[in-house]
Design a protein around this motif. Structure first.
Motif, mmCIF file in Angstrom:
data_model
loop_
_atom_site.group_PDB
_atom_site.id
_atom_site.type_symbol
_atom_site.label_atom_id
_atom_site.label_comp_id
_atom_site.label_asym_id
_atom_site.label_seq_id
_atom_site.Cartn_x
_atom_site.Cartn_y
_atom_site.Cartn_z
ATOM 1 N N ASP A 241 48.213 44.464 1.924
ATOM 2 C CA ASP A 241 48.378 45.894 1.715
ATOM 3 C C ASP A 241 48.334 46.614 3.063
ATOM 4 O OD1 ASP A 241 45.680 46.027 2.430
ATOM 5 O OD2 ASP A 241 44.982 46.308 0.365
ATOM 6 N N ALA A 242 48.328 47.920 3.040
ATOM 7 C CA ALA A 242 48.373 48.692 4.278
ATOM 8 C C ALA A 242 47.087 48.570 5.092
ATOM 9 C CB ALA A 242 48.640 50.162 3.961
ATOM 10 N N TRP A 243 46.025 48.004 4.494
ATOM 11 C CA TRP A 243 44.734 47.877 5.186
ATOM 12 C C TRP A 243 44.436 46.443 5.578
ATOM 13 C CZ3 TRP A 243 45.759 50.635 0.785
ATOM 14 C CH2 TRP A 243 45.770 52.020 0.943
ATOM 15 N N GLY A 244 45.426 45.560 5.460
ATOM 16 C CA GLY A 244 45.241 44.188 5.894
ATOM 17 C C GLY A 244 44.579 43.296 4.873
ATOM 18 N N SER A 245 44.407 43.772 3.637
ATOM 19 C CA SER A 245 43.825 42.962 2.577
ATOM 20 C C SER A 245 44.927 42.368 1.700
ATOM 21 C CB SER A 245 42.890 43.827 1.722
ATOM 22 O OG SER A 245 41.805 44.318 2.479
ATOM 23 N N ARG A 246 44.520 41.561 0.740
ATOM 24 C CA ARG A 246 45.464 40.952 -0.178
ATOM 25 C C ARG A 246 46.195 42.028 -0.983
ATOM 26 N NH1 ARG A 246 45.912 35.848 -2.495
ATOM 27 N NH2 ARG A 246 44.032 35.203 -1.393
ATOM 28 N N ALA A 247 47.488 41.814 -1.234
ATOM 29 C CA ALA A 247 48.308 42.775 -1.965
ATOM 30 C C ALA A 247 48.687 42.223 -3.330
ATOM 31 C CB ALA A 247 49.567 43.111 -1.181
ATOM 32 N N GLN B 99 48.152 40.431 5.820
ATOM 33 C CA GLN B 99 46.721 40.149 5.744
ATOM 34 C C GLN B 99 46.180 39.856 7.138
ATOM 35 O OE1 GLN B 99 45.252 37.593 2.592
ATOM 36 N NE2 GLN B 99 47.119 37.924 1.412
ATOM 37 N N ASP B 100 45.035 40.460 7.402
ATOM 38 C CA ASP B 100 44.474 40.406 8.755
ATOM 39 C C ASP B 100 42.960 40.298 8.634
ATOM 40 O OD1 ASP B 100 43.553 40.857 11.335
ATOM 41 O OD2 ASP B 100 45.064 42.384 11.764
ATOM 42 N N GLU B 101 42.387 39.198 9.132
ATOM 43 C CA GLU B 101 40.944 39.002 9.034
ATOM 44 C C GLU B 101 40.163 40.085 9.772
ATOM 45 O OE1 GLU B 101 40.095 35.140 10.456
ATOM 46 O OE2 GLU B 101 41.041 34.089 8.757
ATOM 47 N N ARG B 102 40.787 40.701 10.753
ATOM 48 C CA ARG B 102 40.067 41.710 11.554
ATOM 49 C C ARG B 102 39.980 43.048 10.836
ATOM 50 N NH1 ARG B 102 44.025 41.296 16.503
ATOM 51 N NH2 ARG B 102 45.393 41.313 14.673
ATOM 52 N N THR B 103 40.961 43.355 9.999
ATOM 53 C CA THR B 103 40.974 44.672 9.348
ATOM 54 C C THR B 103 40.868 44.587 7.835
ATOM 55 O OG1 THR B 103 43.399 44.681 9.205
ATOM 56 C CG2 THR B 103 42.401 45.622 11.183
ATOM 57 N N GLY B 104 41.003 43.381 7.249
ATOM 58 C CA GLY B 104 40.977 43.252 5.800
ATOM 59 C C GLY B 104 39.668 43.739 5.204
ATOM 60 N N GLY B 105 39.742 44.211 3.966
ATOM 61 C CA GLY B 105 38.559 44.680 3.272
ATOM 62 C C GLY B 105 38.262 46.144 3.463
ATOM 63 N N ARG B 106 39.121 46.879 4.159
ATOM 64 C CA ARG B 106 38.872 48.296 4.406
ATOM 65 C C ARG B 106 39.649 49.200 3.468
ATOM 66 N NH1 ARG B 106 39.115 48.498 11.081
ATOM 67 N NH2 ARG B 106 37.510 46.907 11.452
ATOM 68 N N ALA C 296 43.207 41.894 -5.383
ATOM 69 C CA ALA C 296 44.526 42.287 -4.878
ATOM 70 C C ALA C 296 44.740 43.795 -4.856
ATOM 71 C CB ALA C 296 45.625 41.625 -5.704
ATOM 72 N N GLY C 297 43.635 44.562 -4.789
ATOM 73 C CA GLY C 297 43.778 46.003 -4.615
ATOM 74 C C GLY C 297 43.866 46.815 -5.887
ATOM 75 N N ASP C 298 43.700 46.172 -7.044
ATOM 76 C CA ASP C 298 43.725 46.884 -8.323
ATOM 77 C C ASP C 298 42.427 46.594 -9.072
ATOM 78 O OD1 ASP C 298 46.485 48.049 -8.476
ATOM 79 O OD2 ASP C 298 47.013 45.946 -8.214
ATOM 80 N N SER C 299 41.871 47.618 -9.702
ATOM 81 C CA SER C 299 40.650 47.437 -10.482
ATOM 82 C C SER C 299 40.883 47.827 -11.928
ATOM 83 C CB SER C 299 39.511 48.278 -9.900
ATOM 84 O OG SER C 299 39.552 49.611 -10.384
#
Length: 353
Positions: free
Chosen positions: A70-76, A97-104, A158-161
């Motif tokens: 996604d736009a924040w480096g997490s799973r889409a 996906q980016d380990e440095r920015t993912g999860g934000r 994946a960004g949906d709850s």
């Protein structure tokens, strides 16, 4: 065979590499052979009626593979492909996906009111709790599996709850307040949720251990803290493998849960061992909700077969529980957006039915 054309749009600053398509239609393989994009276009042939969820991956110059995010480096969330004759599908990649920015990723839904941790045989088990303002005494209790996916989007897969708090608030506004206890799970999910040995739990099921903990540790803890809740006001619910462990734990321990929410149950492990296990199981006081989306399969025909299986499961259970209810999610895939849409109806059926 129909021709499928995929048109790719990439985010600015995409690093160099070979872009290719993967998905459930090819078991999420990271081998780019036969599925690489030429520029921004990929032509492929897929059988008519195919239902596929796909993603773009990138082979980097050093040979590593990075998946779109996604736009924040997490799973889409995966893109959806429905093949009805020749098909052109635009694919927009929001990020990588980016380990440095993912999860934000920011939350769009209400987070739990609090989180606590209980001891479990597998280590520390987080418990995410929510209840509506002004209702601090005993309340009907809903226990949800896959607790990382049910409240705010930040920790989701994946960004949906499910926006469980939003659904709970609407139920409270209608005069039916509840308490929700959601249980996150990690990479041990297949072991904890599937009650039979199969390849994804390395032939070592931990479902009985998990069901024992629900009954022997979680419920006593919640009763001691918030006040005792009778079984008829206690619900257990989950989706996919979470639906499987819900049905298993409920029927394994009759009289523990008054309502079972079995959403999109994945009953296929170990050659449908669950359907054989059901023989002789019953809970005459339990109400069971079963649902399934009409796009939960690898093809239109396969999705209809899954629906038929869910209907058969409902019919089989009808003879052994107090009440069953079956519903179809029209246009629903096997994912969080579908379960979010069906959760409010399940909650109303539980508390208003």
């Amino acid at each position: 065979m129909p021709r499928v054309t995929l048109q790719l749009t990439l985010p600015p600053g995409t690093p160099p590499g070979t872009l290719f398509l993967t998905g459930d239609h090819r078991a999420w393989s990271s081998d780019p052979h036969g599925w690489t994009f030429s520029g921004s276009t990929l032509h492929a042939e897929l059988p008519d009626g195919t239902l596929a969820q796909v993603k773009v991956r990138r082979v980097n110059p050093d040979g590593t593979v990075t998946e779109e995010g996604d736009a924040w480096g997490s799973r889409a969330r995966a893109h959806r492909v429905i093949v009805r004759g020749d098909t052109t599908l635009p694919l927009t990649v929001a990020g990588w996906q980016d380990e440095r920015t993912g999860g934000r990723r920011p939350a769009r839904s209400t987070p739990p009111r609090e989180e606590t941790v209980l001891s479990a045989p597998w280590g520390e088990q987080p418990v995410r709790l929510w209840w509506p303002d002004g209702h601090d005494g005993p309340l009907p209790l809903l226990i949800l599996h896959d607790g990382q996916n049910v409240f705010d989007e930040g920790p989701t897969f994946a960004g949906d709850s499910w926006d469980a708090a939003g659904a709970g608030r609407a139920l409270a506004d209608a005069g039916h307040p509840i308490r929700i206890a959601a249980l996150p799970v990690n990479d041990d999910r297949s072991r904890r949720y599937v009650p039979f040995p199969f390849e994804m739990n390395d032939q070592d099921s931990g479902a009985d251990e998990y069901a024992d903990w629900l009954r022997g540790t979680l419920l006593p803890h919640l009763h001691a803290r918030f006040g005792p809740i009778p079984a008829q006001d206690t619900a257990l619910a989950g989706s996919s493998f979470g639906g499987l462990i819900t049905a298993y734990a409920g029927l394994r321990d009759p009289g523990t849960y008054g309502t079972l929410g079995v959403l999109s149950p994945a009953v296929w492990p170990a050659d449908f061992a669950f359907l054989r296990w059901l023989n002789g199981r019953s809970d005459p006081q339990a109400r069971v909700w079963i649902d399934m989306g009409d796009h939960e399969g690898s093809s239109v025909q396969g999705a209809q077969e899954v629906l038929h299986l869910a209907r058969d499961l409902t019919a089989q259970l009808t003879l052994h529980v107090r009440e069953t209810h079956f519903t179809v999610g029209e246009g629903h895939w096997h994912d969080e957006p579908a379960w979010k849409e069906r959760l409010p109806a399940f909650l109303r059926w539980w508390r208003e039915g």
